[in-house]
Enzyme design. Structure first.
Site, PDB file in Angstrom:
ATOM      1  N   VAL A 187     -21.766  -7.057  19.943  1.00 50.85           N
ATOM      2  CA  VAL A 187     -22.444  -8.034  20.803  1.00 50.85           C
ATOM      3  C   VAL A 187     -23.780  -8.470  20.222  1.00 50.85           C
ATOM      4  O   VAL A 187     -24.109  -9.657  20.184  1.00 50.85           O
ATOM      5  CB  VAL A 187     -22.625  -7.466  22.220  1.00 50.85           C
ATOM      6  N   SER A 195     -24.842  -8.386  17.112  1.00 51.67           N
ATOM      7  CA  SER A 195     -24.661  -9.153  15.881  1.00 51.67           C
ATOM      8  C   SER A 195     -24.362 -10.614  16.168  1.00 51.67           C
ATOM      9  O   SER A 195     -24.996 -11.517  15.595  1.00 51.67           O
ATOM     10  CB  SER A 195     -23.528  -8.539  15.043  1.00 51.67           C
ATOM     11  N   HIS A 245     -17.077  -9.120   4.943  1.00 52.48           N
ATOM     12  CA  HIS A 245     -18.405  -8.870   4.368  1.00 52.48           C
ATOM     13  C   HIS A 245     -18.663  -7.390   4.076  1.00 52.48           C
ATOM     14  O   HIS A 245     -19.583  -7.058   3.334  1.00 52.48           O
ATOM     15  CB  HIS A 245     -19.505  -9.437   5.268  1.00 52.48           C
ATOM     16  N   GLU A 298     -13.323   3.145   9.143  1.00 54.22           N
ATOM     17  CA  GLU A 298     -14.726   2.787   9.373  1.00 54.22           C
ATOM     18  C   GLU A 298     -15.683   3.955   9.152  1.00 54.22           C
ATOM     19  O   GLU A 298     -16.843   3.893   9.545  1.00 54.22           O
ATOM     20  CB  GLU A 298     -14.875   2.243  10.793  1.00 54.22           C
ATOM     21  N   HIS A 335     -17.265   0.699  17.567  1.00 56.22           N
ATOM     22  CA  HIS A 335     -17.096   2.025  16.969  1.00 56.22           C
ATOM     23  C   HIS A 335     -17.304   3.079  18.057  1.00 56.22           C
ATOM     24  O   HIS A 335     -18.041   2.847  19.025  1.00 56.22           O
ATOM     25  CB  HIS A 335     -18.120   2.280  15.851  1.00 56.22           C
ATOM     26  N   ASP A 364     -19.161   5.591  17.873  1.00 56.81           N
ATOM     27  CA  ASP A 364     -20.555   6.023  17.963  1.00 56.81           C
ATOM     28  C   ASP A 364     -21.422   5.083  18.805  1.00 56.81           C
ATOM     29  O   ASP A 364     -22.625   5.307  18.940  1.00 56.81           O
ATOM     30  CB  ASP A 364     -21.166   6.251  16.575  1.00 56.81           C
ATOM     31  N   CYS A 385     -26.124   4.510  13.614  1.00 51.99           N
ATOM     32  CA  CYS A 385     -25.530   3.644  12.582  1.00 51.99           C
ATOM     33  C   CYS A 385     -26.205   3.840  11.235  1.00 51.99           C
ATOM     34  O   CYS A 385     -25.570   3.716  10.186  1.00 51.99           O
ATOM     35  CB  CYS A 385     -25.659   2.176  12.990  1.00 51.99           C
TER      36      CYS A 385
END
Length: 456
Positions: A31, A33, A142, A179, A255, A257, A380
């Site tokens: 969200v 980002s 990316h 991931e 994720h 986390d 992160c």
């Protein structure tokens, strides 16, 4: 802050924010980002905020390391896509012919090293070494080419083959979407003793009928988690695999986390985190009891929706926090300042530290605004690596943070980083040169050797 009865220590290796830190809004499902797409960033502040967090934890007595950013723009990828000529010409042609690629090729997302790899300590692996598997991150273009440099950086930081084993990333296909540590948690009585590896996945790659979100793509697959466990020599009894709640993925929990964090015997999680909460907790309790016959009991801390909604958890990044052991076996929770600014989350945290039935006694607030605006909180930014004294001695000492290293890296940032970067600036050939010069110097400071393509 490490427990006195534990020989091994959990080191946190944070990613250093790169010179091209920008808000290109590339990560659908994240969200923050997408909400801040095209905003003007401040790479200098971003890197200094990260370094200050590292020093804060080093000062608290934890082992704190740093991992380098990746070189951007990713010119080698641009050339794979058909662009040619000098570096400046490649960048110019990307901007002119395929501007939609520019943000991806200049992304500084490698700063979030929770996605860099999955790590298994020597206490759990079949050969008694620390194992690393770089994440293929194939869900997002990316990030899909990060594993090459991540693998080189990890190999340069943990070089000694007597102590460390490095694996290739899993195949870069949808069925094996990986991931990294963002979907992996280790639970144990003590860091140096056997632990349970808790893998959380969003979908089954080979079973199209398995539950999955309807709005956003589930990035981690069960098959990827199982493959990493096999690479690291883990047995079935050491692992618990749990399906993430598809509804929270659709709510922005891209994720695990973002909605759960664990440390030693504690799992701090939101009640909506898992598809089958009861089964998940029962499996963890059973696996934990097998590996931890002595020491503290498995301690789940369940946060109810009435106290903190999923929306508040996502906006504040309450669970994207660092749960840290202290000398007296209590714990600290390092959270972003956004948790203090959210009245409901702040109220919950005040009650949490007063609850004597669980070990979290302190909340630490960290200003990581630049990272948070791009969708990355404290968890992160760090990769957790459990190391024995011998393994720590074998690791690259130049990558460990103390006051002198913090000062050196902060001065390096101030000399090389811009304090303002817009989407238009990403095509500036001078930025390319600045990044190349900065990272060439950094590999010397951190004694990494030639980990970047331009150095080879």
């Amino acid at each position: 802050m490490q427990p006195a009865n534990s020989q091994a220590t959990e080191a946190n290796y944070d990613g250093l924010v790169g010179p091209t830190h920008s808000y290109s809004g590339l990560s659908s499902g994240n969200v923050a980002s997408t909400s801040n797409r095209q905003a003007v960033s401040n790479p200098r502040d971003a890197a200094l905020q990260g370094l200050d967090k590292m020093l804060r934890l080093a000062d608290a007595g934890l082992v704190q390391g740093v991992l380098p950013p990746h070189f951007r723009p990713a010119l080698s990828m641009a050339r794979r896509l058909g662009f040619s000529g000098s570096d400046a010409r490649v960048l110019e042609d990307v901007q002119a012919q395929a501007p939609y690629l520019l943000g991806s090729l200049t992304s500084a997302s490698s700063m979030w090293t929770a996605n860099a790899a999955t790590v298994t300590p020597s206490a759990d692996s079949s050969d008694g070494r620390v194992h690393f598997t770089p994440a293929n991150l194939n869900a997002k273009f990316h990030r899909s080419f990060e594993h090459l440099t991540s693998g080189r950086a990890l190999a340069a930081t943990f070089r000694d083959e007597r102590h460390f084993a490095h694996h290739e990333a899993l195949p870069g296909v949808a069925e094996f979407g990986d991931e990294g540590a963002a979907n992996h948690t280790r639970l144990c009585a003590e860091y140096g003793k056997p632990g349970v590896h808790f893998f959380v996945y969003g979908r089954e790659g080979f079973n199209v009928d398995s539950p999955r979100p309807s709005r956003f793509h589930a990035r981690q697959t069960l098959e990827a988690s199982q493959a990493v466990a096999r690479q690291h020599g883990l047995t079935a009894g050491q692992c618990v695999f749990a399906l993430q709640n598809p509804a929270v993925i659709d709510a922005g929990v891209f994720h695990n986390d973002v909605i759960a964090v664990g440390n030693r015997q504690v799992l701090f999680y939101h009640e909506q985190a898992f598809h089958d909460e009861t089964r998940c907790l029962n499996d963890l309790k059973l696996a934990y009891s097998r590996c931890a016959s002595t020491g503290p009991a498995f301690t789940p801390i369940r946060v109810r929706s009435e106290a903190v909604s999923v929306e508040d958890a996502v906006s504040s990044y309450l669970f994207n926090s660092q749960l840290l052991s202290r000398d007296d076996d209590s714990m600290s929770l390092l959270v972003p300042v956004e948790c203090e600014r959210n009245p409901r989350v702040h109220q919950y945290l005040l009650k949490l530290v007063d609850d004597q039935s669980q070990p979290i006694r302190e909340v630490i607030y960290a200003d990581l605004t630049q990272s948070m605006l791009n969708g990355g909180g404290p968890a992160c930014l760090r990769l957790r690596v459990v190391l024995t004294p011998d393994e720590l001695a074998a690791a690259n000492a130049a990558c460990l943070i103390d006051h002198a290293r913090h000062r050196t890296l902060s001065d390096w940032v101030k000399r090389h980083y811009r304090d303002r970067l817009s989407a238009r600036d990403l095509a500036d050939p001078e930025l390319l040169k600045e990044s190349q010069t900065a990272l060439d110097e950094l590999t010397t400071l951190l004694e990494l050797g030639p980990i970047y393509d331009f150095q080879r």
